[in-house]
Design a protein around this motif. Structure first.
Motif, PDB file in Angstrom:
ATOM      1  N   THR A  43       0.829  -1.210   0.000  1.00  0.00           N
ATOM      2  CA  THR A  43       0.000   0.000   0.000  1.00  0.00           C
ATOM      3  C   THR A  43       0.862   1.258   0.000  1.00  0.00           C
ATOM      4  OG1 THR A  43      -1.733  -1.202   1.164  1.00  0.00           O
ATOM      5  CG2 THR A  43      -1.857   1.188   1.224  1.00  0.00           C
ATOM      6  N   ALA A  44       1.947   1.250   0.751  1.00  0.00           N
ATOM      7  CA  ALA A  44       2.821   2.427   0.787  1.00  0.00           C
ATOM      8  C   ALA A  44       3.428   2.697  -0.596  1.00  0.00           C
ATOM      9  CB  ALA A  44       3.928   2.241   1.821  1.00  0.00           C
ATOM     10  N   GLY A  45       3.756   1.642  -1.336  1.00  0.00           N
ATOM     11  CA  GLY A  45       4.291   1.810  -2.684  1.00  0.00           C
ATOM     12  C   GLY A  45       3.253   2.389  -3.634  1.00  0.00           C
ATOM     13  N   LYS A  46       2.019   1.900  -3.526  1.00  0.00           N
ATOM     14  CA  LYS A  46       0.932   2.438  -4.351  1.00  0.00           C
ATOM     15  C   LYS A  46       0.704   3.911  -4.031  1.00  0.00           C
ATOM     16  CE  LYS A  46      -1.543  -1.921  -4.707  1.00  0.00           C
ATOM     17  NZ  LYS A  46      -2.720  -2.683  -4.301  1.00  0.00           N
ATOM     18  N   ALA A  47       0.773   4.251  -2.746  1.00  0.00           N
ATOM     19  CA  ALA A  47       0.579   5.649  -2.334  1.00  0.00           C
ATOM     20  C   ALA A  47       1.673   6.536  -2.921  1.00  0.00           C
ATOM     21  CB  ALA A  47       0.549   5.760  -0.818  1.00  0.00           C
ATOM     22  N   GLN A  48       2.913   6.049  -2.951  1.00  0.00           N
ATOM     23  CA  GLN A  48       4.013   6.829  -3.522  1.00  0.00           C
ATOM     24  C   GLN A  48       3.814   7.030  -5.022  1.00  0.00           C
ATOM     25  OE1 GLN A  48       7.637   4.822  -2.479  1.00  0.00           O
ATOM     26  NE2 GLN A  48       7.346   5.161  -0.285  1.00  0.00           N
ATOM     27  N   ILE A  49       3.393   5.989  -5.722  1.00  0.00           N
ATOM     28  CA  ILE A  49       3.163   6.099  -7.162  1.00  0.00           C
ATOM     29  C   ILE A  49       2.052   7.099  -7.447  1.00  0.00           C
ATOM     30  CG2 ILE A  49       2.327   4.850  -9.201  1.00  0.00           C
ATOM     31  CD1 ILE A  49       3.730   2.337  -7.958  1.00  0.00           C
ATOM     32  N   LEU A  50       0.927   6.943  -6.763  1.00  0.00           N
ATOM     33  CA  LEU A  50      -0.212   7.838  -6.989  1.00  0.00           C
ATOM     34  C   LEU A  50       0.114   9.263  -6.541  1.00  0.00           C
ATOM     35  CD1 LEU A  50      -3.107   5.448  -5.970  1.00  0.00           C
ATOM     36  CD2 LEU A  50      -2.371   6.069  -8.273  1.00  0.00           C
ATOM     37  N   THR A  52       3.101  10.700  -6.660  1.00  0.00           N
ATOM     38  CA  THR A  52       3.962  11.271  -7.699  1.00  0.00           C
ATOM     39  C   THR A  52       3.138  11.712  -8.900  1.00  0.00           C
ATOM     40  OG1 THR A  52       5.800   9.874  -6.979  1.00  0.00           O
ATOM     41  CG2 THR A  52       5.941  10.811  -9.204  1.00  0.00           C
ATOM     42  N   ILE A  53       2.170  10.894  -9.299  1.00  0.00           N
ATOM     43  CA  ILE A  53       1.289  11.268 -10.410  1.00  0.00           C
ATOM     44  C   ILE A  53       0.499  12.518 -10.054  1.00  0.00           C
ATOM     45  CG2 ILE A  53      -0.743  10.540 -11.741  1.00  0.00           C
ATOM     46  CD1 ILE A  53       0.380   7.637 -11.463  1.00  0.00           C
ATOM     47  N   PHE A  54      -0.007  12.582  -8.828  1.00  0.00           N
ATOM     48  CA  PHE A  54      -0.774  13.742  -8.373  1.00  0.00           C
ATOM     49  C   PHE A  54       0.064  15.017  -8.431  1.00  0.00           C
ATOM     50  CE2 PHE A  54      -2.181  16.519  -4.851  1.00  0.00           C
ATOM     51  CZ  PHE A  54      -3.452  16.822  -5.302  1.00  0.00           C
ATOM     52  N   ILE A  55       1.306  14.945  -7.978  1.00  0.00           N
ATOM     53  CA  ILE A  55       2.187  16.123  -8.003  1.00  0.00           C
ATOM     54  C   ILE A  55       2.472  16.545  -9.444  1.00  0.00           C
ATOM     55  CG2 ILE A  55       4.535  16.908  -7.493  1.00  0.00           C
ATOM     56  CD1 ILE A  55       4.282  15.236  -4.869  1.00  0.00           C
ATOM     57  N   ALA A  56       2.730  15.562 -10.316  1.00  0.00           N
ATOM     58  CA  ALA A  56       2.978  15.893 -11.728  1.00  0.00           C
ATOM     59  C   ALA A  56       1.753  16.567 -12.351  1.00  0.00           C
ATOM     60  CB  ALA A  56       3.344  14.630 -12.511  1.00  0.00           C
ATOM     61  N   GLU A  57       0.565  16.097 -12.016  1.00  0.00           N
ATOM     62  CA  GLU A  57      -0.662  16.723 -12.524  1.00  0.00           C
ATOM     63  C   GLU A  57      -0.819  18.140 -11.990  1.00  0.00           C
ATOM     64  OE1 GLU A  57      -3.050  15.737 -14.756  1.00  0.00           O
ATOM     65  OE2 GLU A  57      -1.785  14.026 -15.224  1.00  0.00           O
ATOM     66  N   LEU A  58      -0.513  18.337 -10.712  1.00  0.00           N
ATOM     67  CA  LEU A  58      -0.596  19.690 -10.150  1.00  0.00           C
ATOM     68  C   LEU A  58       0.361  20.645 -10.847  1.00  0.00           C
ATOM     69  CD1 LEU A  58      -0.883  19.326  -6.267  1.00  0.00           C
ATOM     70  CD2 LEU A  58      -2.588  20.205  -7.853  1.00  0.00           C
ATOM     71  N   VAL A  59       1.581  20.176 -11.076  1.00  0.00           N
ATOM     72  CA  VAL A  59       2.588  21.029 -11.708  1.00  0.00           C
ATOM     73  C   VAL A  59       2.184  21.394 -13.129  1.00  0.00           C
ATOM     74  CG1 VAL A  59       4.959  21.050 -12.589  1.00  0.00           C
ATOM     75  CG2 VAL A  59       4.498  20.239 -10.274  1.00  0.00           C
TER      76      VAL A  59
END
Length: 132
Positions: A43-50, A52-59
């Motif tokens: 779960t922690a790995g999935k949270a890190q992946i999601l 990172t995607i969230f931050i890229a979308e924000l940027v």
């Protein structure tokens, strides 16, 4: 496009060296189908992946002023920036259209891969393929 590439990368058995967590190696995940590998990811790995995607979308989507779908500039998240000032407008238009079509095809591909995995026989071209 990244989802399709990632699915194919995993389905082909390619993997990073080392361990994903203290008890799961990247190699062990590469022996599974992509949906099974996702399910086996901690779960922690999935949270890190999601995350990172969230931050890229924000940027790329959140801090650009007027959104590009409402007439603003296209998002820029290319390192290093590419100067297209010497490219004709006709060429840029053709390349933008190609990029949109490639993106649409990648969306169709990832949905086809997932459909073939979860609904056997739903995508005849992928039937009897162990990766799907």
């Amino acid at each position: 496009m990244v989802a399709t590439t990632g699915y194919l990368f995993n389905a082909a058995g390619f993997h990073f060296p080392g361990m994903l967590s203290s008890d799961i190696s990247f190699e062990s995940l590469s022996t599974m189908t992509p949906p099974e590998a996702w399910a086996a990811t901690p779960t922690a790995g999935k949270a890190q992946i999601l995350g990172t995607i969230f931050i890229a979308e924000l940027v790329t989507e959140g801090y650009q002023g007027t959104h590009y779908m409402k007439g603003g500039d296209l998002p820029t998240m290319v390192f290093p920036k590419i100067d297209f000032s010497g490219v004709s407008e006709v060429t840029m238009s053709r390349k933008r259209t190609s990029e949109l079509n490639n993106g649409r095809l990648a969306q169709i591909a990832i949905m086809s891969f997932l459909a073939a995995h979860y609904i056997p026989g739903s995508v005849p071209a992928l039937a009897n393929n162990a990766a799907f």
